[in-house]
Write an enzyme that holds these catalytic residues in place. Structure first.
Site, PDB file in Angstrom:
ATOM      1  N   HIS A 149       0.802  -1.231   0.000  1.00 37.31           N
ATOM      2  CA  HIS A 149       0.000   0.000   0.000  1.00 37.31           C
ATOM      3  C   HIS A 149       0.839   1.287   0.000  1.00 37.31           C
ATOM      4  O   HIS A 149       0.319   2.358  -0.317  1.00 37.31           O
ATOM      5  CB  HIS A 149      -0.930   0.065   1.216  1.00 37.31           C
ATOM      6  CG  HIS A 149      -1.916  -1.055   1.296  1.00 37.31           C
ATOM      7  ND1 HIS A 149      -2.814  -1.333   0.280  1.00 37.31           N
ATOM      8  CD2 HIS A 149      -2.160  -1.981   2.269  1.00 37.31           C
ATOM      9  CE1 HIS A 149      -3.559  -2.376   0.632  1.00 37.31           C
ATOM     10  NE2 HIS A 149      -3.183  -2.787   1.834  1.00 37.31           N
ATOM     11  N   ASP A 184      -2.749 -11.144  -1.550  1.00 38.17           N
ATOM     12  CA  ASP A 184      -3.206 -10.542  -0.290  1.00 38.17           C
ATOM     13  C   ASP A 184      -4.701 -10.238  -0.453  1.00 38.17           C
ATOM     14  O   ASP A 184      -5.153  -9.916  -1.551  1.00 38.17           O
ATOM     15  CB  ASP A 184      -2.423  -9.238  -0.079  1.00 38.17           C
ATOM     16  CG  ASP A 184      -2.628  -8.589   1.286  1.00 38.17           C
ATOM     17  OD1 ASP A 184      -1.668  -8.585   2.082  1.00 38.17           O
ATOM     18  OD2 ASP A 184      -3.735  -8.050   1.521  1.00 38.17           O
ATOM     19  N   ASP A 280      -3.607 -12.881   4.632  1.00 41.76           N
ATOM     20  CA  ASP A 280      -4.903 -12.464   5.171  1.00 41.76           C
ATOM     21  C   ASP A 280      -6.057 -12.931   4.286  1.00 41.76           C
ATOM     22  O   ASP A 280      -7.221 -12.690   4.592  1.00 41.76           O
ATOM     23  CB  ASP A 280      -4.949 -10.939   5.393  1.00 41.76           C
ATOM     24  CG  ASP A 280      -4.411 -10.148   4.223  1.00 41.76           C
ATOM     25  OD1 ASP A 280      -4.128 -10.748   3.168  1.00 41.76           O
ATOM     26  OD2 ASP A 280      -4.269  -8.913   4.351  1.00 41.76           O
TER      27      ASP A 280
HETATM   28  C1  TV1 Z   1      -4.332  -0.104  15.529  1.00 42.01           C
HETATM   29  C2  TV1 Z   1      -4.961  -0.929  16.442  1.00 42.01           C
HETATM   30  C3  TV1 Z   1      -4.689  -0.122  14.194  1.00 42.01           C
HETATM   31  C4  TV1 Z   1      -5.949  -1.814  16.006  1.00 42.01           C
HETATM   32  C5  TV1 Z   1      -6.073  -1.035  12.390  1.00 42.01           C
HETATM   33  C6  TV1 Z   1      -8.228  -2.869   9.933  1.00 42.01           C
HETATM   34  C7  TV1 Z   1      -5.684  -0.989  13.742  1.00 42.01           C
HETATM   35  C8  TV1 Z   1      -7.065  -1.914  12.000  1.00 42.01           C
HETATM   36  C9  TV1 Z   1      -6.314  -1.844  14.666  1.00 42.01           C
HETATM   37  C10 TV1 Z   1      -7.449  -1.944  10.595  1.00 42.01           C
HETATM   38  C11 TV1 Z   1      -7.644  -2.749  12.980  1.00 42.01           C
HETATM   39  C12 TV1 Z   1      -7.585  -1.388   8.496  1.00 42.01           C
HETATM   40  C13 TV1 Z   1      -8.801   1.287   7.268  1.00 42.01           C
HETATM   41  C14 TV1 Z   1     -10.076   3.372   8.023  1.00 42.01           C
HETATM   42  C15 TV1 Z   1      -8.795   3.722   6.463  1.00 42.01           C
HETATM   43  C16 TV1 Z   1      -8.802   2.787   7.584  1.00 42.01           C
HETATM   44  C17 TV1 Z   1       0.222  -5.402   4.850  1.00 42.01           C
HETATM   45  C18 TV1 Z   1     -10.870   5.078   6.413  1.00 42.01           C
HETATM   46  C19 TV1 Z   1      -9.144  -4.490  13.596  1.00 42.01           C
HETATM   47  C20 TV1 Z   1      -0.725  -5.330   3.701  1.00 42.01           C
HETATM   48  C21 TV1 Z   1      -4.308  -2.565   5.811  1.00 42.01           C
HETATM   49  C22 TV1 Z   1      -5.743  -2.367   6.274  1.00 42.01           C
HETATM   50  C23 TV1 Z   1      -4.020  -3.928   5.236  1.00 42.01           C
HETATM   51  C24 TV1 Z   1      -5.992  -0.952   6.678  1.00 42.01           C
HETATM   52  C25 TV1 Z   1      -2.557  -4.096   4.934  1.00 42.01           C
HETATM   53  C26 TV1 Z   1      -7.394  -0.702   7.203  1.00 42.01           C
HETATM   54  C27 TV1 Z   1      -2.224  -5.283   4.042  1.00 42.01           C
HETATM   55  N1  TV1 Z   1      -8.303  -2.486   8.644  1.00 42.01           N
HETATM   56  N2  TV1 Z   1      -7.273  -2.704  14.251  1.00 42.01           N
HETATM   57  N3  TV1 Z   1      -7.072  -1.026   9.689  1.00 42.01           N
HETATM   58  N4  TV1 Z   1      -9.806   4.556   7.181  1.00 42.01           N
HETATM   59  N5  TV1 Z   1      -7.590   0.709   7.400  1.00 42.01           N
HETATM   60  O1  TV1 Z   1      -9.779   0.681   6.948  1.00 42.01           O
HETATM   61  O2  TV1 Z   1      -2.892  -5.233   2.805  1.00 42.01           O
HETATM   62  O3  TV1 Z   1      -2.620  -6.482   4.643  1.00 42.01           O
HETATM   63  O4  TV1 Z   1      -8.611  -3.625  12.591  1.00 42.01           O
HETATM   64 ZN    ZN Z   2      -3.894  -7.315   3.328  1.00 44.65          ZN
HETATM   65 CA    CA Z   3      -4.502  -8.529  -3.520  1.00 43.88          CA
END
Ligand code: TV1
Ligand code: ZN
Ligand code: CA
Length: 394
Positions: A149, A184, A280
């Site tokens: 990302h 992913d 994931d």
């Molecule tokens: C701290 C503590 C951060 C608990 C983040 C889930 C946390 C998340 C947390 C989380 C969580 C996201 C969004 C909302 C954008 C935000 C490595 C509009 C229980 C490659 C990244 C996902 C995936 C980001 C990364 C997403 C990868 N989901 N608990 N954060 N805003 N962020 O939705 O592709 O796997 O969830």
């Molecule tokens: Zn992911």
């Molecule tokens: Ca993907």
């Protein structure tokens, strides 16, 4: 050698930097770098290190990383510590994507040793790409990489520096055409953006689009990756997106992955392949809502390996850490062609307590669950993806 037929051995280089295991995103954060140390513990205890070269890498240098970052963002990231971040409020509001680890639920906390962490995981992916470029190995692995990302000017979704863009750029020094594949559960938006108008890199992402039990338009991060996004300019039809709904299982995933990737390999004819193996997309993940088994996930690795093209395997997401480590260990065995030889019982190795929930077996049980991917929907996304690949022919 790279000319071996499928099924025979490959020279595998495996990059591991123990310094990454101690990185802490914060007490409640879902990203746990220790999962890479757990993976390494499994790989070692299954005896897989005997069959491949284990390489410790040096962190990427500032000059190496500079290639994929804007000057401003590089300087920010290099100097940023929880203390400087607190002190410099003028700078702080310019970097909305980063926040302090004390803040609630922030994706990209400013943590201790942030630059060092980035330099280490990027250094692994860079060294792995070089091993393929020089012909030293057929398959190179860096489970701490795969941070898809990150963009040139900002952090996003737990990713600060896009090691994949760095590795792809390095591969282009040797190979005329490089394919990037991303399994992913999230869309590989950062990598897609870096190469959207580049004719030498094709990016393909399989990902979840929309949440379970909600309408199709409910937000699942990062919200991009529509099948209609196909790249631009020289890169037109060299961006491919395969958006799927929650509940995707082994059978459904394979029914999309194999025909689509067969066509991509035939039409784009890459000289090297980079596979981001985000775990994931496995069943039971804390963030993803797919229902793949480890074998189903690893079939993607085995399928791309079967083309005998230099292959770079990277990590990525994965939030149920015992599943992640089991998966990446099994995929290391797949890279070696040894997946039939490793027993299902997890050996005693000091980390075995992590695997209690899965009965101390490598292949944990996947529940039968419903999928939102109907046959009709599957046919539609396959057709649309294949139609986009065909456009490359023209
Ligand atoms: C701290 C503590 C951060 C608990 C983040 C889930 C946390 C998340 C947390 C989380 C969580 C996201 C969004 C909302 C954008 C935000 C490595 C509009 C229980 C490659 C990244 C996902 C995936 C980001 C990364 C997403 C990868 N989901 N608990 N954060 N805003 N962020 O939705 O592709 O796997 O969830
Ligand atoms: Zn992911
Ligand atoms: Ca993907």
């Amino acid at each position: 050698s790279p000319s071996c037929p499928d099924g025979s051995k490959r020279r595998v280089c495996y990059y591991y930097d123990a310094g990454i295991a101690n990185v802490d995103y914060g007490a409640h954060h879902v990203m746990v770098p220790r999962r890479v140390a757990m993976t390494h513990g499994l790989v070692a205890s299954y005896g897989l290190l005997r069959d491949m070269e284990l390489l410790r890498t040096r962190p990427a240098t500032q000059d190496e990383i500079a290639y994929i970052l804007t000057d401003d963002y590089l300087r920010l990231l290099r100097d940023l510590t929880p203390d400087t971040y607190r002190a410099d409020s003028a700078r702080r509001h310019k970097i909305g994507a980063l926040s302090l680890s004390g803040d609630e639920r922030n994706d990209n906390p400013v943590i201790d040793g942030l630059w060092d962490y980035c330099a280490r995981y990027a250094g692994g992916s860079l060294a792995a790409a070089r091993a393929l470029g020089t012909g030293t190995s057929d398959i190179a692995i860096n489970w701490s990489g795969g941070m898809h990302h990150a963009c040139s000017g900002e952090a996003s979704g737990f990713c600060y520096v896009n090691d994949i863009a760095l590795a792809l750029t390095e591969l282009l020094a040797t190979f005329p055409r490089v394919l990037y594949v991303d399994i992913d559960v999230h869309h590989g938006d950062g990598v897609e953006k870096y190469f959207a108008s580049d004719g030498k890199v094709m990016t393909v992402s399989f990902h979840q689009f929309g949440r379970a039990g909600k309408g199709d338009d409910t937000f699942f991060f990062p919200g991009t990756g529509n099948a209609k996004d196909v790249g631009e300019g020289e890169g037109k039809y060299r961006t491919l997106n395969v958006p799927m709904k929650a509940g995707m299982d082994d059978t459904g995933y394979k029914e999309l992955f194999v025909p689509i990737m067969r066509e991509v390999m035939e039409v784009f004819r890459p000289d090297a392949v980079v596979l981001q193996c985000g775990a994931d997309s496995l069943s039971g993940d804390r963030l993803g809502e797919f229902n793949l088994s480890i074998r189903g996930h690893a079939e993607c690795v085995a399928y791309l390996r079967s083309f005998n093209v230099p292959l770079l395997l990277l990590g990525g997401g994965g939030y149920t850490i015992n599943h992640v480590a089991s998966c990446w260990c099994y995929e290391t065995a797949v890279a070696l062609g040894k997946e039939k030889e490793i027993p299902d019982d997890i050996p005693h190795h000091g980390y075995e307590h992590y695997y209690k929930d899965q009965g101390y077996k490598l292949h944990y049980a996947v529940p039968k669950a419903g999928t939102k991917n109907t046959k009709d929907h599957m046919d539609n996304i396959r057709k649309e993806a294949l139609k986009n690949v065909e456009k490359l022919h023209e």
